[in-house]
Motif scaffolding. Structure first.
Motif, short mmCIF file in Angstrom:
data_model
loop_
_atom_site.label_atom_id
_atom_site.label_comp_id
_atom_site.label_asym_id
_atom_site.label_seq_id
_atom_site.Cartn_x
_atom_site.Cartn_y
_atom_site.Cartn_z
N GLU A 82 0.84 -1.21 0.00
CA GLU A 82 0.00 0.00 0.00
C GLU A 82 0.87 1.25 0.00
OE1 GLU A 82 -3.43 0.51 0.20
OE2 GLU A 82 -3.84 -1.61 -0.11
N GLY A 83 1.88 1.27 0.86
CA GLY A 83 2.74 2.45 0.97
C GLY A 83 3.55 2.71 -0.28
N VAL A 84 4.13 1.67 -0.88
CA VAL A 84 4.96 1.88 -2.07
C VAL A 84 4.09 2.28 -3.26
CG1 VAL A 84 5.08 -0.44 -3.09
CG2 VAL A 84 7.06 1.07 -3.18
N ARG A 85 2.85 1.84 -3.28
CA ARG A 85 1.96 2.26 -4.37
C ARG A 85 1.73 3.78 -4.33
NH1 ARG A 85 0.78 2.42 -9.25
NH2 ARG A 85 -1.38 2.84 -9.74
N LEU A 86 1.51 4.29 -3.13
CA LEU A 86 1.34 5.75 -3.00
C LEU A 86 2.64 6.48 -3.32
CD1 LEU A 86 -0.97 6.33 0.07
CD2 LEU A 86 -1.47 6.67 -2.32
N ALA A 87 3.77 5.91 -2.90
CA ALA A 87 5.06 6.53 -3.21
C ALA A 87 5.30 6.56 -4.71
CB ALA A 87 6.19 5.79 -2.50
N ALA A 88 4.88 5.51 -5.41
CA ALA A 88 5.03 5.47 -6.87
C ALA A 88 4.14 6.49 -7.55
CB ALA A 88 4.73 4.07 -7.39
N LEU A 89 3.05 6.83 -6.91
CA LEU A 89 2.15 7.87 -7.45
C LEU A 89 2.55 9.27 -7.01
CD1 LEU A 89 -1.27 6.05 -7.00
CD2 LEU A 89 0.03 6.38 -9.12
N GLN A 90 3.71 9.39 -6.36
CA GLN A 90 4.27 10.64 -5.87
C GLN A 90 3.38 11.34 -4.86
OE1 GLN A 90 5.98 13.11 -8.91
NE2 GLN A 90 6.91 11.38 -9.96
N ALA A 91 2.75 10.56 -3.99
CA ALA A 91 1.94 11.12 -2.91
C ALA A 91 2.86 11.71 -1.85
CB ALA A 91 1.06 10.04 -2.30
N PRO A 92 2.37 12.67 -1.08
CA PRO A 92 3.20 13.22 0.01
C PRO A 92 3.52 12.16 1.06
CG PRO A 92 1.11 14.42 -0.22
CD PRO A 92 1.08 13.32 -1.20
N ASP A 93 4.63 12.36 1.76
CA ASP A 93 5.08 11.39 2.76
C ASP A 93 4.07 11.19 3.88
OD1 ASP A 93 7.31 11.07 1.25
OD2 ASP A 93 8.68 12.09 2.62
N ALA A 94 3.37 12.25 4.26
CA ALA A 94 2.37 12.13 5.32
C ALA A 94 1.23 11.21 4.90
CB ALA A 94 1.81 13.51 5.69
N GLU A 95 0.86 11.26 3.64
CA GLU A 95 -0.20 10.39 3.14
C GLU A 95 0.27 8.93 3.08
OE1 GLU A 95 -3.05 9.96 -0.81
OE2 GLU A 95 -1.96 11.83 -0.48
N ILE A 96 1.54 8.74 2.72
CA ILE A 96 2.11 7.38 2.70
C ILE A 96 2.11 6.80 4.10
CG2 ILE A 96 4.22 6.05 2.27
CD1 ILE A 96 4.85 8.12 0.04
N GLU A 97 2.54 7.60 5.07
CA GLU A 97 2.56 7.13 6.46
C GLU A 97 1.15 6.81 6.96
OE1 GLU A 97 4.24 8.48 10.83
OE2 GLU A 97 4.81 9.61 9.06
N SER A 98 0.19 7.64 6.59
CA SER A 98 -1.19 7.39 6.99
C SER A 98 -1.72 6.09 6.38
CB SER A 98 -2.07 8.57 6.56
OG SER A 98 -3.42 8.30 6.81
N ARG A 99 -1.37 5.82 5.13
CA ARG A 99 -1.82 4.59 4.48
C ARG A 99 -1.18 3.37 5.13
NH1 ARG A 99 -4.01 3.33 -0.67
NH2 ARG A 99 -4.89 5.42 -0.44
N ILE A 100 0.08 3.47 5.48
CA ILE A 100 0.75 2.35 6.17
C ILE A 100 0.08 2.10 7.51
CG2 ILE A 100 2.91 1.61 7.25
CD1 ILE A 100 4.38 3.14 5.01
N GLU A 101 -0.23 3.18 8.25
CA GLU A 101 -0.89 3.04 9.55
C GLU A 101 -2.24 2.34 9.41
OE1 GLU A 101 -1.18 6.99 11.07
OE2 GLU A 101 0.92 7.07 11.67
N SER A 102 -3.02 2.73 8.42
CA SER A 102 -4.35 2.12 8.26
C SER A 102 -4.25 0.67 7.78
CB SER A 102 -5.22 2.94 7.30
OG SER A 102 -4.68 2.94 6.01
N ALA A 103 -3.25 0.37 6.95
CA ALA A 103 -3.10 -1.00 6.47
C ALA A 103 -2.61 -1.94 7.57
CB ALA A 103 -2.14 -1.05 5.28
N ALA A 104 -1.87 -1.41 8.52
CA ALA A 104 -1.30 -2.23 9.59
C ALA A 104 -2.09 -2.12 10.89
CB ALA A 104 0.15 -1.83 9.83
N ALA A 105 -3.27 -1.54 10.86
CA ALA A 105 -4.02 -1.24 12.08
C ALA A 105 -4.46 -2.47 12.85
CB ALA A 105 -5.22 -0.37 11.75
#
Length: 161
Positions: A58-81
């Motif tokens: 999930e996180g690398v997909r957002l990074a590949a789409l050039q999302a901001p780092d805060a959004e990547i961290e949020s996605r990792i948090e929700s995927a690992a909740a």
């Protein structure tokens, strides 16, 4: 009423085997409980591994789409909740610190790397996301056999779009 010889033989046979089932249960119950605890622990570790792997994807997909780092961290948090609390997801910027360190129980570390090592992600270059998490074991008896906390790692890589 007097008992016949056949009834006495039947009664003697049962009196000799009355405690046999209890002894067998006493011998087998610890092994069965250990087996059940091992199955539960294995399921917990596999669930944690799947969660860490999914969070990396999930996180690398957002990074590949050039999302901001805060959004990547949020996605990792929700995927690992389901395994890790949101306040226990920690970004580690230094690859040396990520490789050399070990997260505390319940923590999930992540490290975002680009091909040239800078924070800027450029189209066409690969981006890697590495996760390292430590999940606590559930059963006290297996803590003597397995490392506690159990370390799980996952790496995902994609090309920046």
């Amino acid at each position: 009423m007097a008992l016949t010889t056949q009834q006495w033989t039947h009664r003697e046979r049962h009196s000799q085997t009355d405690g046999q089932a209890l002894v067998e249960l006493a011998l087998l119950l610890p092994m069965l409980l250990l087996l059940v605890m091992g199955i539960v622990e294995l399921g917990w570790i596999l669930h944690g591994y799947l969660v860490v792997t999914a969070a990396a994807r999930e996180g690398v997909r957002l990074a590949a789409l050039q999302a901001p780092d805060a959004e990547i961290e949020s996605r990792i948090e929700s995927a690992a909740a389901t395994v890790f609390a949101a306040d226990k997801v920690i970004r580690i910027d230094s690859p040396a610190q990520f490789d050399g360190g070990t997260p505390a129980a319940g923590e999930l570390w992540f490290n975002l790397l680009t091909a040239d090592g800078d924070a800027e992600r450029e189209s066409g270059e690969p981006v890697d996301l590495r996760l390292k998490g430590a999940i606590p074991l559930l059963t006290p008896l297996l803590k003597t056999l397995l490392p506690d906390p159990f370390i799980l790692q996952a790496t995902a890589s994609m090309r920046v779009e």
